[in-house]
Design a protein around this motif. Sequence first.
Motif, mmCIF file in Angstrom:
data_model
loop_
_atom_site.group_PDB
_atom_site.id
_atom_site.type_symbol
_atom_site.label_atom_id
_atom_site.label_comp_id
_atom_site.label_asym_id
_atom_site.label_seq_id
_atom_site.Cartn_x
_atom_site.Cartn_y
_atom_site.Cartn_z
ATOM 1 N N MET A 94 0.826 -1.187 0.000
ATOM 2 C CA MET A 94 0.000 0.000 0.000
ATOM 3 C C MET A 94 0.874 1.256 0.000
ATOM 4 N N GLN A 95 1.939 1.286 0.818
ATOM 5 C CA GLN A 95 2.841 2.424 0.849
ATOM 6 C C GLN A 95 3.481 2.638 -0.522
ATOM 7 N N ALA A 96 3.807 1.536 -1.194
ATOM 8 C CA ALA A 96 4.420 1.624 -2.522
ATOM 9 C C ALA A 96 3.455 2.247 -3.517
ATOM 10 N N ASP A 97 2.180 1.958 -3.401
ATOM 11 C CA ASP A 97 1.182 2.513 -4.318
ATOM 12 C C ASP A 97 0.921 3.990 -4.053
ATOM 13 N N ALA A 98 1.129 4.425 -2.834
ATOM 14 C CA ALA A 98 0.818 5.799 -2.456
ATOM 15 C C ALA A 98 1.905 6.790 -2.866
ATOM 16 N N TRP A 99 3.122 6.304 -3.126
ATOM 17 C CA TRP A 99 4.216 7.204 -3.456
ATOM 18 C C TRP A 99 3.963 7.914 -4.784
ATOM 19 N N LYS A 100 4.221 9.223 -4.800
ATOM 20 C CA LYS A 100 4.086 10.020 -6.019
ATOM 21 C C LYS A 100 5.335 10.880 -6.189
ATOM 22 N N ASP A 141 9.662 6.371 1.306
ATOM 23 C CA ASP A 141 8.526 5.905 0.504
ATOM 24 C C ASP A 141 8.969 5.563 -0.919
ATOM 25 N N ALA A 169 8.652 1.967 -2.773
ATOM 26 C CA ALA A 169 7.997 1.859 -4.079
ATOM 27 C C ALA A 169 8.909 1.142 -5.072
ATOM 28 N N HIS A 223 9.073 -2.523 -4.607
ATOM 29 C CA HIS A 223 7.853 -3.205 -5.046
ATOM 30 C C HIS A 223 7.622 -3.077 -6.548
ATOM 31 N N ARG A 230 7.845 -0.418 -8.599
ATOM 32 C CA ARG A 230 7.405 0.838 -9.195
ATOM 33 C C ARG A 230 8.576 1.530 -9.879
#
Length: 59
Positions: A1-7, A43, A47, A50, A52
């Motif tokens: 989830m943390q990996a998906d939230a990184w921008k 973060d 990401a 995972h 990203r």
Amino acid sequence: MQADAWKWDERMEELAALKVSNPETFDRLNPTVRMSLGYYEQDKKVAAEHGRDVTDGGK
């Protein structure tokens, strides 16, 4: 989830570059700014771990 939230954040990337290129100036920045960069870098690392794409804005 943390990996998906990184921008990607261009300002944080610029701070990361400053941290490397001019650590004396970076150390004089507001502690909150330095902490924010630390969270951003952590973060970003998660990401990348995972799968990203964390380079060039993830584009």
